[in-house]
Design a protein around this motif. Structure first.
Motif, PDB file in Angstrom:
ATOM      1  N   GLU A  80       0.767  -1.258  -0.053  1.00  0.00           N
ATOM      2  CA  GLU A  80      -0.050   0.156  -0.128  1.00  0.00           C
ATOM      3  C   GLU A  80       0.786   1.305  -0.046  1.00  0.00           C
ATOM      4  OE1 GLU A  80      -3.029  -0.103   3.044  1.00  0.00           O
ATOM      5  OE2 GLU A  80      -2.637  -1.960   3.308  1.00  0.00           O
ATOM      6  N   THR A  81       1.813   1.113   0.498  1.00  0.00           N
ATOM      7  CA  THR A  81       2.962   2.348   0.505  1.00  0.00           C
ATOM      8  C   THR A  81       4.258   2.455  -0.281  1.00  0.00           C
ATOM      9  OG1 THR A  81       4.032   1.358   2.491  1.00  0.00           O
ATOM     10  CG2 THR A  81       2.132   2.663   2.843  1.00  0.00           C
ATOM     11  N   SER A  82       4.403   3.373  -0.894  1.00  0.00           N
ATOM     12  CA  SER A  82       5.861   3.639  -1.624  1.00  0.00           C
ATOM     13  C   SER A  82       6.939   4.280  -0.986  1.00  0.00           C
ATOM     14  CB  SER A  82       5.659   4.278  -2.971  1.00  0.00           C
ATOM     15  OG  SER A  82       5.137   5.579  -2.544  1.00  0.00           O
ATOM     16  N   GLU A  83       6.763   4.819   0.138  1.00  0.00           N
ATOM     17  CA  GLU A  83       7.836   5.526   1.000  1.00  0.00           C
ATOM     18  C   GLU A  83       7.145   5.481   2.502  1.00  0.00           C
ATOM     19  OE1 GLU A  83       9.786   9.109  -0.309  1.00  0.00           O
ATOM     20  OE2 GLU A  83       8.605   9.049  -2.066  1.00  0.00           O
ATOM     21  N   SER A  84       7.935   5.578   3.603  1.00  0.00           N
ATOM     22  CA  SER A  84       7.889   6.092   4.844  1.00  0.00           C
ATOM     23  C   SER A  84       9.084   6.751   5.512  1.00  0.00           C
ATOM     24  CB  SER A  84       7.649   4.736   5.508  1.00  0.00           C
ATOM     25  OG  SER A  84       8.763   3.920   5.775  1.00  0.00           O
ATOM     26  N   CYS A  85       8.710   7.599   6.225  1.00  0.00           N
ATOM     27  CA  CYS A  85       9.755   8.472   6.855  1.00  0.00           C
ATOM     28  C   CYS A  85       9.152   9.193   8.045  1.00  0.00           C
ATOM     29  CB  CYS A  85      10.024   9.700   5.645  1.00  0.00           C
ATOM     30  SG  CYS A  85       8.660  10.766   5.727  1.00  0.00           S
TER      31      CYS A  85
END
Length: 160
Positions: free
Chosen positions: A106-111
């Motif tokens: 579901e996600t392409s990045e996390s930060c």
């Protein structure tokens, strides 16, 4: 008479010791704080811990409830076919207890980002409004009813 159908969802604003918050970039909604639907038979806190782990790789502990929201608008899902019923969402503050930043289906990045910088990253009006309720939290839970389609419209807002 048919039973009403609602989606129950949870959102987690994860704060680390550096005063940063966790954001994930979704394919449909851009940058958001993590969360998602509660599965059948699952309690709210377990669902939130699971969703945060799945979307970001971060293990969390739930601290306290900060907001209750209902999206009363009926609209079509991203597939253009499925009807989305009323959603009831509960937002919590959480703290990280382990894990490492990761991405998911579901996600392409996390930060991690500075708490005050998150609003510059979040583009969804509903998510921005819920995040602002977190920034404004003074011990009373925010309640809001809104619709997101065709545009974001708030019908009720108060503290409980």
């Amino acid at each position: 008479m048919a039973m009403p159908v609602h989606i129950v969802a949870v959102g987690g604003i994860v704060e680390n010791e550096q005063g940063e918050v966790l954001l994930v970039k979704t394919f449909h909604g851009g940058w958001v704080f993590p969360g998602g639907q509660v599965e059948s038979g699952e309690n709210l806190l377990d669902a939130l811990i699971r969703e945060i782990r799945e979307e970001s790789g971060i293990e969390t502990e739930v601290s306290h409830l900060i907001g209750v929201y209902s999206n009363t608008g009926m609209y079509k899902w991203h597939d253009g076919v499925t009807d989305v019923p009323t959603k009831v969402m509960l937002d919590y503050v959480c703290r990280p207890v382990g894990g490492e930043l990761a991405v998911s289906e579901e996600t392409s990045e996390s930060c991690w980002t500075a708490k005050e910088n998150a609003l510059n990253m979040i583009t969804s009006a509903a998510i921005r409004t819920r995040y602002q309720a977190y920034l404004d939290f003074k011990g009373q839970v925010a309640y809001m009813a809104y619709e997101t389609r065709p545009e974001f419209t708030v019908s009720v807002t108060r503290h409980i």
